[in-house]
Design a protein around this motif. Sequence first.
Motif, PDB file in Angstrom:
ATOM      1  N   GLN A  98      80.063  20.637  69.045  1.00  0.00           N
ATOM      2  CA  GLN A  98      79.858  19.706  70.242  1.00  0.00           C
ATOM      3  C   GLN A  98      79.754  18.430  69.950  1.00  0.00           C
ATOM      4  O   GLN A  98      80.317  17.317  70.461  1.00  0.00           O
ATOM      5  N   ARG A 125      78.713  12.992  77.995  1.00  0.00           N
ATOM      6  CA  ARG A 125      78.712  14.313  77.639  1.00  0.00           C
ATOM      7  C   ARG A 125      79.423  15.231  78.631  1.00  0.00           C
ATOM      8  O   ARG A 125      79.640  14.872  79.776  1.00  0.00           O
ATOM      9  N   ASP A 126      80.064  16.389  78.061  1.00  0.00           N
ATOM     10  CA  ASP A 126      80.799  17.261  78.940  1.00  0.00           C
ATOM     11  C   ASP A 126      79.736  18.489  79.269  1.00  0.00           C
ATOM     12  O   ASP A 126      80.062  19.332  79.831  1.00  0.00           O
ATOM     13  N   ASP A 127      78.530  18.487  79.173  1.00  0.00           N
ATOM     14  CA  ASP A 127      77.660  19.399  79.459  1.00  0.00           C
ATOM     15  C   ASP A 127      77.468  19.687  80.972  1.00  0.00           C
ATOM     16  O   ASP A 127      77.777  18.567  81.857  1.00  0.00           O
ATOM     17  N   PRO A 128      76.997  20.682  81.414  1.00  0.00           N
ATOM     18  CA  PRO A 128      76.646  21.019  82.770  1.00  0.00           C
ATOM     19  C   PRO A 128      75.664  20.035  83.536  1.00  0.00           C
ATOM     20  O   PRO A 128      74.893  19.405  82.764  1.00  0.00           O
ATOM     21  N   ARG A 132      72.593  17.762  81.647  1.00  0.00           N
ATOM     22  CA  ARG A 132      72.279  16.409  81.434  1.00  0.00           C
ATOM     23  C   ARG A 132      71.204  15.865  82.350  1.00  0.00           C
ATOM     24  O   ARG A 132      70.461  14.910  81.697  1.00  0.00           O
ATOM     25  N   ARG A 197      79.833  13.512  73.529  1.00  0.00           N
ATOM     26  CA  ARG A 197      79.516  14.877  73.403  1.00  0.00           C
ATOM     27  C   ARG A 197      80.394  15.909  74.219  1.00  0.00           C
ATOM     28  O   ARG A 197      80.462  15.700  75.151  1.00  0.00           O
ATOM     29  N   ARG A 199      82.155  19.528  75.014  1.00  0.00           N
ATOM     30  CA  ARG A 199      81.718  20.933  75.640  1.00  0.00           C
ATOM     31  C   ARG A 199      81.869  21.880  74.749  1.00  0.00           C
ATOM     32  O   ARG A 199      82.666  21.876  74.002  1.00  0.00           O
ATOM     33  N   ARG A 200      80.966  22.972  74.756  1.00  0.00           N
ATOM     34  CA  ARG A 200      80.964  24.100  73.541  1.00  0.00           C
ATOM     35  C   ARG A 200      82.163  24.961  74.095  1.00  0.00           C
ATOM     36  O   ARG A 200      82.392  25.348  75.338  1.00  0.00           O
ATOM     37  N   GLU A 201      83.130  25.173  73.213  1.00  0.00           N
ATOM     38  CA  GLU A 201      84.413  25.917  73.308  1.00  0.00           C
ATOM     39  C   GLU A 201      84.141  27.426  73.112  1.00  0.00           C
ATOM     40  O   GLU A 201      84.831  28.304  73.592  1.00  0.00           O
ATOM     41  N   SER A 205      75.325  28.305  74.225  1.00  0.00           N
ATOM     42  CA  SER A 205      73.925  27.660  73.514  1.00  0.00           C
ATOM     43  C   SER A 205      72.770  28.580  73.163  1.00  0.00           C
ATOM     44  O   SER A 205      72.696  29.476  73.941  1.00  0.00           O
TER      45      SER A 205
END
Length: 231
Positions: A98, A125-128, A132, A197, A199-201, A205
Motif C-alpha cells: 500500500q 488514499r484508496d482505503d474504505p 479514512r 496510498r 489499496r491492498r491488493e 489488514s
Amino acid sequence: MPQISVIVPVFNEEGNVAPMCEALRELASTTSEYGWEFVFIDDGCVDNTFRLLCEQNEGDPRIKVVQLSRNYGSAIAASAGLQLASGDAAVVIAGDLQDHPREIPRLLEIWRQGFDVVWAVRATRDDPPMARFFSRLFARIIRRVALPSFPESGSGSFCLLSRVVISAFNAFPEHHRAFGTLVLHFGFRQAQISYHRLRREIGESKWSFRQKVKAAIDIVVSFSVLPLRIG
C-alpha cells in the motif's frame, strides 16, 4: 556510495512476499548510485512468509530475514530492524505494497538535502471511507492532546531516518514504543513528501480497530500531560 537499509516488518504476508521483493529489486536497479540492503522482519508469522523470504534470500543476498519469537507488533518489528540496519539511512515501509517502494527515491532526494527525518504523508488514499474517517479522527486527537506536529491526514511508519536518528532511536531503552510518534518527538531536521496510498491488493489488514485505539491511548499517555491533569 551511500548505503540504504530498507526495513520491512511483515506479519502473515505470504501473498505479498514475491511482489514486494520484486518492487525492491526494481528500486535498486533504477537507483544504482546507492547500495542497498532489504531487511525483512518476520513478526511472528504463522503462514509461509518466513519460508518464502528465505527462498528470496537464496537468490538475492541483499534480502535479509529476521524472525521474531512471536508477534510483537509492527512498532517493535521496525525497532528490531533499525537495530540491525547498517545503512547511512534507513527507510521503514510496510510489506503490503500500500506504501510502494517507488516512492523511496523521493525520500532519498530530501535526505540528500540535509534532512534527518523524511516522512511520507498520505495526501490521498484508496482505503474504505470508514478507515479514512478513523485515520483523520486519530490524527486530530493526537495533534490536539499530544503532538501538534503529527500530520493532519494521518501517517503510518513510512519514513526515512538518517544514521544519527537511527542511533538516537536505538539508544532508547523502552520496549513498548510508539515508533512514529517517538521519532516526531526527537526533533532533528524533519521534512515531508505527499503520496497516494494504494489499496491492498493481496490479503487483509492486520491492523484492527482495537489495535488502533490502543495505539492512540499509548501515544496520549506517553506524550501528553492530559492524563496527569485528569488524575
